[in-house]
Design a protein around this motif. Structure first.
Motif, short mmCIF file in Angstrom:
data_model
loop_
_atom_site.label_atom_id
_atom_site.label_comp_id
_atom_site.label_asym_id
_atom_site.label_seq_id
_atom_site.Cartn_x
_atom_site.Cartn_y
_atom_site.Cartn_z
N LYS A 199 -0.94 11.93 -6.80
CA LYS A 199 -1.10 12.31 -8.21
C LYS A 199 -2.55 12.69 -8.49
CE LYS A 199 -0.20 12.71 -12.60
NZ LYS A 199 0.59 13.85 -13.11
N ILE A 200 -3.50 11.89 -7.97
CA ILE A 200 -4.92 12.20 -8.17
C ILE A 200 -5.26 13.56 -7.55
CG2 ILE A 200 -7.27 11.48 -7.56
CD1 ILE A 200 -6.29 8.59 -7.73
N ALA A 201 -4.67 13.86 -6.41
CA ALA A 201 -4.93 15.13 -5.71
C ALA A 201 -4.18 16.31 -6.34
CB ALA A 201 -4.56 15.01 -4.24
N GLY A 202 -3.35 16.06 -7.36
CA GLY A 202 -2.63 17.14 -8.04
C GLY A 202 -1.42 17.64 -7.29
N ARG A 203 -0.86 16.83 -6.37
CA ARG A 203 0.26 17.29 -5.57
C ARG A 203 1.59 17.30 -6.34
NH1 ARG A 203 -0.57 20.82 -2.95
NH2 ARG A 203 -2.45 20.87 -4.19
N TYR A 204 1.65 16.65 -7.49
CA TYR A 204 2.86 16.69 -8.32
C TYR A 204 2.72 17.71 -9.45
CZ TYR A 204 3.62 12.31 -5.84
OH TYR A 204 3.76 11.36 -4.86
N ASP A 205 1.55 17.83 -10.00
CA ASP A 205 1.33 18.78 -11.08
C ASP A 205 1.33 20.22 -10.57
OD1 ASP A 205 1.01 16.60 -12.76
OD2 ASP A 205 -1.13 16.48 -12.39
N ALA A 249 0.82 -1.22 0.00
CA ALA A 249 0.00 0.00 0.00
C ALA A 249 0.85 1.27 0.00
CB ALA A 249 -0.94 0.01 1.21
N VAL A 250 2.18 1.15 0.26
CA VAL A 250 3.02 2.35 0.33
C VAL A 250 3.03 3.12 -0.99
CG1 VAL A 250 5.37 3.17 0.64
CG2 VAL A 250 4.42 1.52 2.23
N PRO A 251 3.25 2.46 -2.15
CA PRO A 251 3.18 3.23 -3.41
C PRO A 251 1.80 3.83 -3.66
CG PRO A 251 4.26 1.11 -3.76
CD PRO A 251 3.65 1.07 -2.39
N LEU A 252 0.81 3.37 -2.92
CA LEU A 252 -0.54 3.90 -3.10
C LEU A 252 -0.59 5.40 -2.79
CD1 LEU A 252 -3.55 3.32 -3.67
CD2 LEU A 252 -3.81 2.80 -1.22
N ILE A 253 0.28 5.84 -1.88
CA ILE A 253 0.26 7.26 -1.53
C ILE A 253 0.70 8.12 -2.70
CG2 ILE A 253 2.62 7.49 -0.63
CD1 ILE A 253 1.36 9.12 1.69
N PHE A 273 -2.30 17.04 4.80
CA PHE A 273 -2.99 16.33 5.88
C PHE A 273 -4.27 15.66 5.37
CE2 PHE A 273 -0.08 18.36 8.76
CZ PHE A 273 -0.01 17.46 9.82
N ALA A 274 -4.90 16.23 4.36
CA ALA A 274 -6.03 15.55 3.72
C ALA A 274 -5.54 14.29 3.00
CB ALA A 274 -6.72 16.49 2.73
N LEU A 275 -4.37 14.38 2.36
CA LEU A 275 -3.79 13.22 1.70
C LEU A 275 -3.43 12.14 2.71
CD1 LEU A 275 -2.52 11.81 -0.79
CD2 LEU A 275 -0.44 13.14 -0.36
N SER A 276 -2.87 12.53 3.86
CA SER A 276 -2.50 11.54 4.87
C SER A 276 -3.74 10.87 5.47
CB SER A 276 -1.66 12.20 5.97
OG SER A 276 -2.42 13.14 6.71
N SER A 326 6.13 26.01 -2.42
CA SER A 326 6.19 26.09 -0.96
C SER A 326 5.46 24.92 -0.32
CB SER A 326 5.58 27.41 -0.48
OG SER A 326 5.41 27.41 0.91
N THR A 327 6.15 24.18 0.54
CA THR A 327 5.51 23.11 1.29
C THR A 327 4.53 23.68 2.30
OG1 THR A 327 7.50 21.76 1.04
CG2 THR A 327 5.93 21.08 2.74
N LEU A 328 4.85 24.84 2.86
CA LEU A 328 3.99 25.45 3.86
C LEU A 328 2.60 25.74 3.29
CD1 LEU A 328 4.11 26.42 6.79
CD2 LEU A 328 4.84 28.64 5.96
N ASP A 329 2.54 26.15 2.04
CA ASP A 329 1.26 26.48 1.42
C ASP A 329 0.36 25.27 1.25
OD1 ASP A 329 1.86 29.16 1.27
OD2 ASP A 329 2.67 29.04 -0.77
N GLU A 330 0.93 24.08 1.17
CA GLU A 330 0.13 22.90 0.88
C GLU A 330 -0.11 22.01 2.11
OE1 GLU A 330 1.92 20.28 -1.96
OE2 GLU A 330 3.73 19.97 -0.77
#
Length: 494
Positions: free
Chosen positions: A95-101, A86-90, A119-122, A110-114
């Motif tokens: 990717k679905i949440a647009g965190r790479y795009d 399940a680790v690669p599942l994150i 936390f929604a992803l986690s 900025s990591t602070l902005d996201e």
């Protein structure tokens, strides 16, 4: 749009744009007839974006593993090998949440902005892994407490790992080579903004005018833009359109994005409304709803509660240290421990701002003689101020001279975060809608303090303050406080 000649001369500044003044013509050169980007093999941003995406993906998997290690200690049963699938599942979820795009689109990564998105992803990862674990072994039912622990630990690990990954990526990847499209005024404004925010790592490699000079005639064509991008190896095109070129600009944006270029737009409208807008769809129209400036009653209560709690805790914890600072000031030079100065606060009301004295006694009377050496516009600032004492240099380097302002915060005269508290003669220079910055109490820190080592002139600073007041949110205050700690520790305000 006029087609014009692909060989027509276009105005292009090569690495001289940051020093050019509005209205000043810079180097002109000719470009050959453009070929399609794919045929030319020109996709400059690809390598840079790949570095960020891959490092972020590795960081996400490392964070997921860290969360599972915590849950293994929490349950005392270890982590079954099967559930590690399940680790690669994150990575898929991110990717679905647009965190790479997201990083490909924005300039300031900025990591602070996201943090809210992370936390929604986690949370999604914690629920998904809990389901996989339960289906593989019924004894691995984490229950509510276990899911919360996995969510919190993975969330914290995501923030830390992504911050580290982006730090490495900024070193490994080249700066964002940017070509500015717009008139001379827009060029000067944008390059100045980049200088104030070095964290964005933007390298302005040239600029194109949306409308060529009288000698060439006609509007800028896409072929000319394409040739400039290829010649300069630009990774991003930044468009600052004027009213005369709106329709032409729309066509350039559409064709540039379709050709694989990264495009950023700087509309003048957002200089007034900032991000205080909600996108709304009405029929086939996209409508921007603008929030009214100022705070609602509940927002004022929340902000005030955070101010009182932060100031009270700060004063209690820092009281012994403050006593040592006061002793050092008295031993170093003659005069009082504290320095009081009239500043303009909320709704234009003046108040006495308190600071640890960092200058010699009577420093205010020497200011007029030092005015010719002023290094800022509208604000009085000297990088090497002869009035600063030995202890004062140390206090200013660590921003410790600001600590007594916690008393102003408790009194309600200031806030932990807010617009810059201006002295009376500086405030007199602020006119028009910029005065709406005073809808909020001034802050010990603010959006102007976390811009970078270079302080903007007064007119730019009050614009930043106005946008802060117009777009206030509690999360934005928290981000500014966290960034302030980073700036103080890095001594960027020196």
């Amino acid at each position: 749009m006029s087609n014009g000649s692909a060989h027509a001369e276009i105005e292009l500044g090569l690495d001289r744009v940051a020093n050019a003044e509005p209205g000043q013509r810079v180097q002109e050169r000719r470009f050959p007839k453009a070929r399609p980007l794919a045929a030319a093999g020109v996709v400059p941003p690809a390598l840079r974006d790949t570095v960020f995406r891959r490092l972020l993906a590795l960081a996400d998997m490392a964070a997921a593993l860290a969360g599972l290690m915590v849950i293994a200690e929490f349950t005392g049963r270890g982590v079954p090998t099967l559930t590690l699938i399940a680790v690669p599942l994150i990575v898929v979820m991110a990717k679905i949440a647009g965190r790479y795009d997201h990083d490909e689109v924005v300039l300031r990564k900025s990591t602070l902005d996201e943090i809210p998105a992370l936390f929604a992803l986690s949370a999604a990862f914690a629920l998904a892994w809990s389901a996989v674990a339960f289906l593989s072994d019924k004894r691995l039912d984490l229950g509510g407490a276990g899911v919360v622990v996995l969510w919190a630990s993975t969330g914290v690990a995501l923030v830390a790992a992504r911050a580290i990954a982006r730090s490495f990526a900024r070193v490994a990847a080249p700066p964002e080579r940017t070509l500015i499209l717009g008139d001379a005024e827009a060029r000067a404004r944008l390059t100045q903004s980049f200088q104030y925010d070095p964290a964005a790592r933007v390298e302005v490699v040239g600029y194109l005018s949306l409308k060529e000079g009288d000698s060439a005639g006609g509007e800028l064509t896409f072929e000319q833009l394409e040739a400039a991008v290829r010649s300069l190896e630009a990774s991003r095109v930044m468009l600052a359109p004027g009213g005369d070129h709106f329709e032409d600009s729309l066509d350039l944006v559409r064709r540039a994005a379709a050709a694989g270029m990264k495009v950023s737009i700087v509309p003048r409208l957002f200089e007034v409304v900032g991000s205080a807008v909600e996108f709304d769809a009405v029929g086939d129209l996209t409508v921007l709803g603008v929030r009214r400036p100022g705070l609602s009653r509940s927002s004022r209560m929340i902000k005030r509660a955070m101010d009182v709690a932060g100031a009270a805790v700060g004063l209690l914890l820092l009281a012994p240290f403050g006593a040592l600072v006061a002793l050092a000031i008295k031993l170093d030079s003659r005069g009082p421990v504290f320095f009081r100065q009239a500043r303009v606060g909320q709704d234009g009301r003046s108040f006495w701002m308190i600071k640890f004295r960092s200058m010699v006694e009577g420093a205010e009377r020497q200011r007029q003689a030092l005015t010719p050496r002023n290094e800022s516009h509208g604000l009085f600032k000297l990088s090497e101020d002869p009035r600063v004492t030995r202890v004062g240099h140390w206090l200013r380097a660590l921003s410790l001279d600001e600590l007594p302002q916690l008393i102003n915060v408790l009194r309600g005269e200031m806030s932990l975060v807010g617009p810059r508290p201006l002295v009376l003669d500086e405030d007199a220079l602020v006119e028009g809608w910029h005065r709406e910055r005073l809808l909020l109490p001034p802050g010990m820190t603010g959006p102007w303090q976390v811009l970078g080592p270079r302080r903007p002139p007064l007119q730019e600073m009050v614009k930043v303050d106005y946008l802060y007041a117009a777009t206030w949110s509690l999360w934005n205050d928290i981000k500014i406080l966290l960034r302030t700690f980073g700036h103080v520790l890095a001594r960027r305000g020196v």
